[in-house]
Design an enzyme around this catalytic site. Structure first.
Site, short mmCIF file in Angstrom:
data_model
loop_
_atom_site.label_atom_id
_atom_site.label_comp_id
_atom_site.label_asym_id
_atom_site.label_seq_id
_atom_site.Cartn_x
_atom_site.Cartn_y
_atom_site.Cartn_z
N LYS A 1 11.46 -5.84 -3.20
CA LYS A 1 10.28 -6.60 -2.78
C LYS A 1 10.67 -8.04 -2.40
CE LYS A 1 7.20 -3.92 -5.81
NZ LYS A 1 6.10 -3.99 -6.80
N ASN B 1 7.72 -8.09 -9.51
CA ASN B 1 8.56 -7.19 -10.31
C ASN B 1 9.69 -6.55 -9.51
OD1 ASN B 1 7.00 -5.45 -8.89
ND2 ASN B 1 5.98 -4.53 -10.64
N GLU C 1 5.55 7.93 1.60
CA GLU C 1 6.11 6.58 1.77
C GLU C 1 7.30 6.58 2.73
OE1 GLU C 1 4.75 5.25 -2.75
OE2 GLU C 1 6.87 5.40 -2.28
P1 ATP Z 1 5.26 -0.07 -7.78
O1 ATP Z 1 4.16 0.87 -7.28
O2 ATP Z 1 5.31 -1.37 -7.03
O3 ATP Z 1 6.57 0.63 -7.87
P2 ATP Z 1 4.40 0.42 -10.48
O4 ATP Z 1 4.25 1.85 -10.05
O5 ATP Z 1 5.24 0.12 -11.67
O6 ATP Z 1 4.91 -0.49 -9.28
P3 ATP Z 1 1.54 0.11 -10.08
O7 ATP Z 1 0.57 0.37 -11.18
O8 ATP Z 1 1.68 1.11 -9.00
O9 ATP Z 1 2.97 -0.23 -10.76
O10 ATP Z 1 1.15 -1.32 -9.45
C1 ATP Z 1 1.56 -1.69 -8.14
C2 ATP Z 1 2.00 -3.16 -8.13
O11 ATP Z 1 0.87 -4.00 -8.32
C3 ATP Z 1 2.95 -3.52 -9.28
O12 ATP Z 1 4.29 -3.26 -8.98
C4 ATP Z 1 2.68 -5.02 -9.42
O13 ATP Z 1 3.39 -5.76 -8.43
C5 ATP Z 1 1.20 -5.11 -9.14
N1 ATP Z 1 0.42 -5.04 -10.38
C6 ATP Z 1 0.11 -3.93 -11.12
N2 ATP Z 1 -0.65 -4.22 -12.19
C7 ATP Z 1 -0.83 -5.57 -12.14
C8 ATP Z 1 -1.54 -6.53 -12.96
N3 ATP Z 1 -2.21 -6.13 -14.04
N4 ATP Z 1 -1.48 -7.81 -12.61
C9 ATP Z 1 -0.82 -8.23 -11.51
N5 ATP Z 1 -0.14 -7.40 -10.69
C10 ATP Z 1 -0.15 -6.09 -10.99
#
Ligand code: ATP
Ligand code: MG
Length: 157
Positions: free
Chosen positions: A10, A113, A127
């Site tokens: 990212k 992250n 994707e």
């Molecule tokens: P990704 O889909 O990016 O691999 P993930 O599957 O671990 O991450 P998801 O629940 O899909 O997490 O959330 C998508 C993205 O949205 C996260 O990677 C993070 O950048 C953001 N995000 C998720 N939850 C929160 C939160 N509570 N506060 C702020 N940002 C969040």
């Protein structure tokens, strides 16, 4: 089963000069890079990518974050790569992610992250299609493939 996963380093990962170190972890694990490009993700692409979260409060900030600077988008291939890479990436929030994972070692934020990895074969397929044309995905052999694991069903010496 040989699988493919879409991985995105990212904007924070690229900006923090961590792309090489993150890629090294996938290489060291013996996974195979079959496509890669640096992409300026647009807000529209980010909205599509995170469509499953469109009603969540973090959706708009996540869209802004993903489109704020270039990302390195890749496809990694290998047996069980989808689950394996999610484990290597670690849980969503850096402050929570276990040490030894990418998020656990390099970040401590909720949103910033560092890396995305597809969470299922269905999302991986969608994707991959969103970011790559079929002719951008290469098929090639690793010369050391036979030393990476005993192929299931092959004779065990
Ligand atoms: P990704 O889909 O990016 O691999 P993930 O599957 O671990 O991450 P998801 O629940 O899909 O997490 O959330 C998508 C993205 O949205 C996260 O990677 C993070 O950048 C953001 N995000 C998720 N939850 C929160 C939160 N509570 N506060 C702020 N940002 C969040
Ligand atoms: Mg996710």
């Amino acid at each position: 089963m040989t699988e493919r996963t879409l991985t995105i380093i990212k904007p924070d990962g690229v900006q923090r000069h961590l792309a090489g170190r993150i890629i090294a972890r996938f290489e060291e694990k013996g996974l195979q890079l079959v496509a890669a490009k640096l992409v300026q993700i647009t807000e529209e692409m980010a909205r599509r990518h995170y469509a499953a979260h469109k009603d969540k409060p973090f959706f708009e900030p996540a869209v802004k974050f993903m489109s704020a600077a270039p990302s390195l988008v890749m496809i990694w291939q290998g047996e069980g790569v989808i689950n394996m890479s999610r484990k290597m990436i670690g849980s969503t929030f850096g402050f929570d992610a276990v040490a030894g994972t990418i998020r656990g070692d390099f970040g401590r934020s909720e949103r910033y992250n560092l890396i995305h990895g597809s969470d299922s074969p269905e999302s991986a397929e969608k994707e991959i299609e969103m970011f790559f044309a079929p002719d951008e995905i290469l098929d090639y052999e690793f010369s050391d493939a036979r030393w990476l694991y005993v192929q299931r069903g092959s004779p065990k010496k």
